[in-house]
Design an enzyme around this catalytic site. Structure first.
Site, PDB file in Angstrom:
ATOM      1  N   SER A 147      42.544  42.680  32.065  1.00 44.02           N
ATOM      2  CA  SER A 147      42.716  43.819  32.966  1.00 44.02           C
ATOM      3  C   SER A 147      43.722  43.480  34.059  1.00 44.02           C
ATOM      4  O   SER A 147      44.079  42.311  34.260  1.00 44.02           O
ATOM      5  CB  SER A 147      41.372  44.215  33.602  1.00 44.02           C
ATOM      6  OG  SER A 147      40.857  43.143  34.374  1.00 44.02           O
TER       7      SER A 147
ATOM      8  N   LEU B 118      46.595  42.656  36.622  1.00 49.93           N
ATOM      9  CA  LEU B 118      47.821  41.864  36.534  1.00 49.93           C
ATOM     10  C   LEU B 118      47.836  40.991  35.285  1.00 49.93           C
ATOM     11  O   LEU B 118      48.885  40.773  34.677  1.00 49.93           O
ATOM     12  CB  LEU B 118      47.972  40.993  37.786  1.00 49.93           C
ATOM     13  CG  LEU B 118      48.051  41.719  39.127  1.00 49.93           C
ATOM     14  CD1 LEU B 118      48.183  40.715  40.272  1.00 49.93           C
ATOM     15  CD2 LEU B 118      49.221  42.696  39.154  1.00 49.93           C
TER      16      LEU B 118
ATOM     17  N   ASP C   4      38.853  35.274  29.555  1.00 44.88           N
ATOM     18  CA  ASP C   4      38.204  36.270  30.406  1.00 44.88           C
ATOM     19  C   ASP C   4      36.700  36.202  30.153  1.00 44.88           C
ATOM     20  O   ASP C   4      36.259  35.716  29.105  1.00 44.88           O
ATOM     21  CB  ASP C   4      38.746  37.668  30.073  1.00 44.88           C
ATOM     22  CG  ASP C   4      38.644  38.642  31.241  1.00 44.88           C
ATOM     23  OD1 ASP C   4      39.694  39.089  31.724  1.00 44.88           O
ATOM     24  OD2 ASP C   4      37.518  38.946  31.669  1.00 44.88           O
TER      25      ASP C   4
ATOM     26  N   ASP D 238      34.709  30.981  31.369  1.00 48.10           N
ATOM     27  CA  ASP D 238      34.401  30.920  32.795  1.00 48.10           C
ATOM     28  C   ASP D 238      35.332  29.873  33.391  1.00 48.10           C
ATOM     29  O   ASP D 238      35.195  28.678  33.123  1.00 48.10           O
ATOM     30  CB  ASP D 238      32.937  30.523  32.997  1.00 48.10           C
ATOM     31  CG  ASP D 238      32.538  30.471  34.463  1.00 48.10           C
ATOM     32  OD1 ASP D 238      33.426  30.477  35.347  1.00 48.10           O
ATOM     33  OD2 ASP D 238      31.322  30.399  34.734  1.00 48.10           O
ATOM     34  N   VAL D 239      36.303  30.312  34.190  1.00 44.05           N
ATOM     35  CA  VAL D 239      37.324  29.391  34.695  1.00 44.05           C
ATOM     36  C   VAL D 239      36.743  28.293  35.570  1.00 44.05           C
ATOM     37  O   VAL D 239      37.387  27.255  35.788  1.00 44.05           O
ATOM     38  CB  VAL D 239      38.437  30.150  35.461  1.00 44.05           C
ATOM     39  CG1 VAL D 239      39.182  31.099  34.525  1.00 44.05           C
ATOM     40  CG2 VAL D 239      37.875  30.901  36.669  1.00 44.05           C
TER      41      VAL D 239
ATOM     42  N   TYR E 125      38.537  35.490  50.776  1.00 46.61           N
ATOM     43  CA  TYR E 125      39.668  35.789  49.881  1.00 46.61           C
ATOM     44  C   TYR E 125      40.944  35.119  50.384  1.00 46.61           C
ATOM     45  O   TYR E 125      41.661  34.468  49.625  1.00 46.61           O
ATOM     46  CB  TYR E 125      39.856  37.298  49.802  1.00 46.61           C
ATOM     47  CG  TYR E 125      40.969  37.739  48.886  1.00 46.61           C
ATOM     48  CD1 TYR E 125      40.866  37.591  47.509  1.00 46.61           C
ATOM     49  CD2 TYR E 125      42.126  38.323  49.408  1.00 46.61           C
ATOM     50  CE1 TYR E 125      41.892  38.000  46.667  1.00 46.61           C
ATOM     51  CE2 TYR E 125      43.145  38.742  48.580  1.00 46.61           C
ATOM     52  CZ  TYR E 125      43.029  38.583  47.208  1.00 46.61           C
ATOM     53  OH  TYR E 125      44.043  38.986  46.385  1.00 46.61           O
TER      54      TYR E 125
ATOM     55  N   LYS F 253      43.213  32.130  48.553  1.00 40.85           N
ATOM     56  CA  LYS F 253      44.612  32.336  48.185  1.00 40.85           C
ATOM     57  C   LYS F 253      45.549  31.399  48.950  1.00 40.85           C
ATOM     58  O   LYS F 253      46.571  30.945  48.419  1.00 40.85           O
ATOM     59  CB  LYS F 253      45.003  33.797  48.420  1.00 40.85           C
ATOM     60  CG  LYS F 253      44.242  34.783  47.528  1.00 40.85           C
ATOM     61  CD  LYS F 253      44.418  34.466  46.044  1.00 40.85           C
ATOM     62  CE  LYS F 253      43.783  35.506  45.155  1.00 40.85           C
ATOM     63  NZ  LYS F 253      44.000  35.246  43.712  1.00 40.85           N
TER      64      LYS F 253
END
Length: 258
Positions: free
Chosen positions: A15, A17, A36, A60-61, A164, A168
């Protein structure tokens, strides 16, 4: 780097980007693996992109075993991995103290960093290990490229974006040292810091919210397109002299407090 007939991994590839990136890479002739957690959407995207050259891996990253198993699946199906684009992430909003001066839940802060920052590092380190064992793909000794997704919130986090923005900013901060770590192996590392992008999550917001967001963008005065993010991924992959760099993709937007 030659894209055609090469293999790419895209985390969060079902989904937003990630999907736009997967489509662009497939259109460029690449075999694409979607990492994903959404298995239902994964099956749908595999059908849409073509089962012959698309692989979905429920991943699962944050989990070493999950990512390692997914990488092994990609190698078994497609062979060498040349590109990895990290788009998996979450964007919760939570002030440090709420209206009653109660502190934000620590678990939410930790979860955001685990998915966005630790997850990105986890995938990168494991994919880099796979790339390091591969033969260079050209005469310059290039073995692969890692492309991360940060955000302009990593520079100008707004009210409620503590977790967040921290996650980042961490991605931005690790880009150059990781590029230096892997330079001797011919593996490049770059990061894209998008502004306000027209992803499904944002487009689901009321038009008044969307209008308020676009009003502060100097030019072009609109939401960024996921396809524009994907085109930058293609350019970063093909331009071998771009390394250790974070590129803002934001229409010259500098975020205010809210």
């Amino acid at each position: 780097m030659q894209l055609s007939q090469s293999t790419a991994i895209v985390t969060g590839g079902c989904s937003g980007l990630g999907l736009a990136t997967a489509i662009a890479l497939r259109n460029a002739g690449m075999q694409v693996a979607l990492f994903d957690v959404n298995t239902e959407l994964g099956a749908q995207r595999t059908d849409e992109l073509g089962k012959t050259d698309t692989l979905f891996c429920a991943t699962d990253v944050r989990d070493e075993a999950s990512v390692s198993q997914a990488i092994a699946e990609v190698q078994s199906r497609f062979g060498e991995i040349r590109v990895c684009v990290n788009c998996a992430g979450v964007a919760p909003a939570q002030r440090t103290l709420n209206r009653d001066n109660h502190p934000a839940p620590l678990a939410q802060f930790q979860s955001t960093l685990d998915i966005n920052l630790v997850g990105t590092f986890n995938v990168n380190r494991l994919v880099a290990a796979a790339m390091a064992s591969q033969h260079p793909c050209n005469e310059h000794g290039e073995r692969g490229i890692l492309i991360n997704t940060a955000s302009i919130a990593g520079y100008e986090g707004q009210i409620g974006q503590t977790a967040y923005a921290a996650s980042k900013a961490g991605i931005i901060g690790m880009t150059l040292p990781m590029a230096r770590d892997l330079a001797g192996l011919g593996i490049r590392v770059n990061t894209i810091a998008p502004g306000v992008m027209g992803t499904p999550m944002l487009l689901a917001m009321p038009e008044t919210v969307q209008d308020a967001l676009t009003a502060s963008i100097p030019f072009p005065k609109r939401l960024g397109l996921p396809e524009e993010f994907a085109r930058l991924v293609i350019h970063l992959t093909e331009n071998a002299y771009l390394n250790g760099e974070t590129i803002r993709l934001d229409g010259a937007l500098r975020m205010g407090p809210k």
